[in-house]
Design an enzyme around this catalytic site. Structure first.
Site, PDB file in Angstrom:
ATOM      1  N   SER A  54       0.871  -1.237   0.104  1.00 48.58           N
ATOM      2  CA  SER A  54       0.077   0.277  -0.047  1.00 48.58           C
ATOM      3  C   SER A  54       0.781   1.123   0.035  1.00 48.58           C
ATOM      4  CB  SER A  54      -0.866  -0.071   1.197  1.00 48.58           C
ATOM      5  OG  SER A  54      -1.822  -1.021   1.138  1.00 48.58           O
ATOM      6  N   GLU A 100      -4.754  -4.424  -5.847  1.00 40.68           N
ATOM      7  CA  GLU A 100      -5.077  -3.210  -6.690  1.00 40.68           C
ATOM      8  C   GLU A 100      -5.321  -1.974  -5.574  1.00 40.68           C
ATOM      9  OE1 GLU A 100      -5.787  -2.598 -10.654  1.00 40.68           O
ATOM     10  OE2 GLU A 100      -5.398  -4.501 -11.088  1.00 40.68           O
ATOM     11  N   GLY A 110     -23.150 -29.045   2.199  1.00 41.68           N
ATOM     12  CA  GLY A 110     -21.912 -29.769   2.210  1.00 41.68           C
ATOM     13  C   GLY A 110     -21.248 -29.785   0.975  1.00 41.68           C
TER      14      GLY A 110
END
Lengths: 385, 261
Positions: free
Chosen positions: A133, A369, A346
């Site tokens: 970031s 992104e 399941g």
């Protein structure tokens, strides 16, 4: 005036991509996921279809699509398989985008025609082991060797799509090229051919999601490229990255939207076929309401994403809406895929059922992104916090 | 070389149901598609174009909505598209349709081949192609699975049941092809953009093609549909159980009762 209708061309494009995705991708998606295998064959077919270079002018061999059409294309691929959608979205928005938007004429002529045909793939080398970031943490650097008139790149990149398969031809690499007057790192982007000396890519294995897409680590060890391979001007790398990611967010948004649509349809169909207590489970309100909620959220996500694309098409600012759409579509797919597994009971936990794959593939969308947290930060700044 | 491909827009019968009361198709919400074998015809024409160089002209008769089918053909790679559309064409049977198409072909004038699908999935008649060749007085080869063009002749493999024939004809000629012929290509993204933005669809009415009013539409149709219905399957099977001797007796009883023996 608000007009929500798509053009005949956009509708037919959707129909065509859907047919291709259902016939040429869906039958292989489970196996490729299980074997963690990037399919050169499917990628070549997608290239022949014109899935690369979607928004590039036909002058450079592109398809000349508007942004909504491009997003519909990615959405329809993601409706059946996140991995192939990733190859296409990354190839377009991250690989081809920077060359098309920031490259000079010579660079465009050199790279775009082959990229648009899908003969070669390109990636965008941004993230590093310690710079996610925070792009300011970028360590990869480039120094100009004036004697040889070459840039010399050193460093490494992490989680890069499309750069370690036999079609990989070129990587756009962001590197530090100096310091600004304020003492900040100056970033620039470079076009690095995958056969450049000192370049190496290593495939990453054991991914949770997008297992049929190609993800790698890149290493630059005195990697030399011609001085002319710088993208735009020196020091424009940060701006180029932000613009590229703005566009890229729309394609990640469309992967969330398409994936949500795909998981919803699987869940709806299953709920109509699966009988418990003598009736299809969709006749139980507990299940029916889940499906109704999914349908609402998908509709809202589509409207938000298409509006962001519409803004971009019309040359209007779309940063805020793009972030919102990326975040919202990703999270909608998260909720939809989660409930799709729940409705399958399941069986939803088994790899033989596609919803299991959709459930795993979704997680990237919250992270890649720009994480959801970064999106919220971007949006909060736009709204004046 | 000009190749004319005749196509028909049909409801996708994979998604269709029949109204048991009226016997007609429930068309609502059913997607309209290019008749599948007409797509094979177009693929054949496009393959010939790639090999020999040709202009591929798609020709269709239908309401204005049939434009979508023509756009799709253009997106696959056809060069030109002509839509025959006129209220006067409505209600045409295969004979009136073939006549109308022949008027358009005469107006196009310059062509070497006409290729169409063997039959349409909505009517299954397989008549329009052969009738068109009769109207134009050109040779026809039907049920084609493979085709070669050499000079001014066309050589085609025609398969009907167990019979395989290699048939040669002088061009211009008409072929009808079956689905075994090829795998129709997808429209490419660029093809779609070109079809919708750059290529034109020419619309001709009955006057444009100089069609005689009494030979088109309902008045020009010698066959008329009196009624359509789904056959009812009311007969039921019967299962006998027991020892072999008993079963033989039971079976004989049925045959005697029904006067078969």
């Amino acid at each position: 005036m608000i007009d929500y209708s798509l053009t005949d061309e956009q509708n037919f494009l959707r129909e065509t991509v859907r047919k291709f995705a259902e016939n040429e991708i869906a039958p292989y998606a489970q196996e490729l996921d299980r074997e963690e295998k990037f399919s050169v064959e499917i990628t070549k077919k997608m290239g022949e279809m014109g899935f690369f270079g979607a928004f590039v002018s036909p002058k450079y061999g592109g398809q000349g699509l508007d942004y909504i059409s491009y997003i519909i294309m990615v959405e329809e691929i993601a409706r059946v398989d996140g991995s192939q959608a990733a190859t296409v979205a990354a190839g377009n928005s991250l690989g081809i985008g920077p060359i098309y938007y920031f490259g000079n004429e010579e660079q465009k002529q050199k790279w775009l025609p082959r990229l648009c045909k899908g003969e070669i793939l390109s990636g965008f080398g941004l993230t590093e082991a310690d710079a996610g970031s925070d792009a300011g943490g970028t360590l990869t650097n480039a120094v100009l060797d004036e004697r040889k008139n070459e840039w010399v790149i050193n460093g490494s990149k992490m989680f890069i799509t499309n750069t370690s398969n036999e079609l990989s031809g070129v990587v756009i690499v962001q590197a530090v090229t100096g310091k600004s007057a304020k003492g900040r790192k100056e970033l620039s982007c470079f076009i690095v051919p995958t056969d450049a000396p000192g370049f190496e890519s290593r495939k990453l294995h054991d991914k949770m999601m997008w297992r049929a897409s190609d993800t790698s680590e890149l290493y630059f060890d005195d990697c030399r490229i011609p001085a002319g391979n710088i993208l735009g001007n020196k020091g424009e790398g940060f701006k180029q990255m932000l613009q590229t990611l703005d566009g890229g967010r729309l394609s990640i948004g469309s992967m969330g939207l398409g994936g949500a649509q795909g998981a919803f349809e699987k869940a709806l169909q299953y709920s109509q076929e699966r009988k418990q207590f003598g009736k299809p489970i969709c006749k139980n309100q507990a299940i029916a309401f889940k499906l109704a909620d999914m349908a609402i959220e998908i509709e809202a996500a589509r409207n938000l994403l298409y509006k962001a694309c519409w803004l971009k098409n019309n040359g209007l600012p779309y940063g805020k809406e793009g972030s919102m759409a990326k975040l919202y579509c990703a999270e909608v797919m998260g909720r939809v895929a989660n409930q799709a597994v729940q409705i399958h009971g399941g069986y939803g936990l088994m790899k033989d059922y596609d919803v299991e794959r959709f459930f795993r593939d979704q997680k990237l969308l919250d992270i890649g992104e720009g994480t959801s947290e970064i999106q919220r930060l971007v949006i909060s700044r736009y709204i004046g916090c | 070389m000009n190749i004319i491909v005749t196509i028909k827009q049909v409801p996708d019968t994979n998604n269709i149901t029949i109204d048991p009361e009226t016997g007609t198709l429930n068309r609502e919400g059913v997607p309209a598609i290019i008749n599948p074998e007409d797509k094979n015809a177009l693929e054949a024409a496009l393959t010939l174009k790639e090999k020999h160089g040709a202009k591929v002209i798609v020709l269709s008769m239908g309401p204005p909505q049939a434009e979508k089918a023509l756009r799709e053909a253009l997106a696959m790679g056809a060069d030109e598209a002509i839509l025959l559309s006129d209220r006067a064409f409505a209600g045409a049977d295969t004979w009136a349709t073939a006549y109308t198409l022949s008027c358009a072909v005469k107006k196009i004038k310059d062509y070497s081949l006409i290729i169409g699908g063997r039959q349409a999935i909505d009517g299954d008649t397989a008549q329009t192609g052969p009738q068109l060749s009769e109207c134009l007085k050109i040779p026809q080869i039907t049920y084609v699975q493979d085709v070669k063009v050499e000079g001014d002749t066309v050589l085609a493999k025609s398969v009907f049941g167990n019979v395989r024939r290699m048939v040669q004809a002088k061009m211009p000629a008409l072929l009808t092809v079956t689905k075994e012929m090829n795998e129709p290509r997808y429209s490419t993204i660029r093809g779609i953009a070109t079809a919708y933005r750059e290529k034109k669809i020419t619309v001709w009415n009955s006057k444009d093609v100089d069609a005689k009013p009494m030979r088109i539409g309902l008045p020009g149709s010698p066959t008329q549909v009196r009624k359509t219905f789904s056959p009812k399957h009311e007969r039921e099977g019967k299962v006998f159980a027991g020892a072999p001797g008993q079963l033989a007796n039971d079976l004989l009883g049925v045959l005697v009762d029904n006067n078969y023996v």
